[in-house]
Design a protein around this motif. Sequence first.
Motif: not given
Length: 485
Positions: A142-171
């Motif tokens: 449902d994220v980015g519906r109308g704007f190639r939603a599957p790819r946008v959804g994959g990017v959103a999931r990737g950012l969500a999965l990568g964010l904890p690692f970014l914060l942990l490694f950044g700290v």
Amino acid sequence: MQLKERVALAVCVAGLVLGALADLLFHGLPLGVNAALWAFAFVVALAALIRLGKVPLHQGRRWMAAPLVLFAVLLMWRTSPLLQAVNLLAICGAVAVGALRRTDRRVAHAQVDDYVAGAVTAGAATIVGAAELMQSEVPWRDVGRGFRAPRVGGVARGLALGLPFLLLFGVLFAAADAVFENLLVSAVPSVPGEWWLDVLVVVGVAWTSSGLLRDLLANREDERVLSPRAKSPRIGATEVTVALGAVNLLFLAFVLVQLRFLFGGRELVEQRVGLTYADYARHGFFELVVVAVLVLPLILGADAGANGTRRQLRLVRGLTVSLIALVVVVIASALQRLWLYQQQFGLTELRVYATGVVIWLAVVFIWLAVTVLRGRRHLVATGFVALGFSATLCLNVLDPDALIARTNVTRPQADVSYLASLSDDAVPALLARLPQLDPSLRRPLARAFLERTTAHESWLSWNRSRSRATSLLAAHRDELRALSR
């Protein structure tokens, strides 16, 4: 949007709220009223999610709330550290009661193995439950519906999965390197200097809370993270690529700082952060080791869970190779820091073994690249064990205490008490150099050797180093008396 998807989104929102509340209540404060307030908020969130998801109150869920809140309230009643630890353990026990869903028996009929299974599964859910929640249950389509939603959804999931690692490694990077921390703060000037602590608390509590809430809402055993009937999670190559790409960028930024400052920037360091080069170098060694250790499960998980076309998987492996290369530079930075620390303060057992661990990690990453990236993941664990055995054998051949003795005894400000406290492995090296030492070092060291008591040794407890040290001390006793005057 289906009911399960609405509940998944609500769990994520509840986790973020609980994380923000934890930062507000606990940051810099001892346990007290804050514990009771947060526990009450957790129970309210769970009750609201149960109502939203129409989850039945069977097994332990209905019996968890009272002891959970009770023992959280008792945290503001007493201040004894041991008693507070017992109360925290009781809170964990209450969570184990809430996690009782392995069988259809009532709580009164639950056995020890039911409690153990529930507690272990709930504990695992706090670690990996949020990842499965975001991957499999949150309606990213449902994220980015109308704007190639599957790819946008994959990017959103990737950012969500990568964010904890970014914060942990950044700290960890910010805690390890003053220059990198200054660069982060200057990049976002409006953020306070200890912003990363707030972020770490919010994200950490949100992650664990979301995973635990997901587990407590599960109706069936196969919906839980450690269920033998649960399907192995597969993550799309787009998500893995986005997460690994973000982590690579963070590591690249840190490596560039290291190349400019640590590996040859003495004057720049002293001007930029107001530290001596040695102080800057020895700070952050253990944080960098933790970073290297945490990258291992990230790479293994990305390789095992990635799912996509051959071209996408090649891109994932390319990002993995670049991350391994950057981690090797981080390990080199850790070794450089440790070497500069040893140059100024000499060797200790901890520093020798820490060096061994870091070198072992470097070889482990090389082995990881050779096996995982060539499709031979089944050899990874065996290689790790074999490398651990090899590193242990090398340490035995190296003889750390003898190395410490040979290195430190020639230093102008050698610590006599530390040298004398070394094991019998160091005695031959110290005795060989004793006559050439400065009197201020030679006399107390000789006296320390004379004070060593040697009891009769049974053949059952024979040890080569101990026997050799005893013989050498007995043979040089007269010389030691002369050198001690």
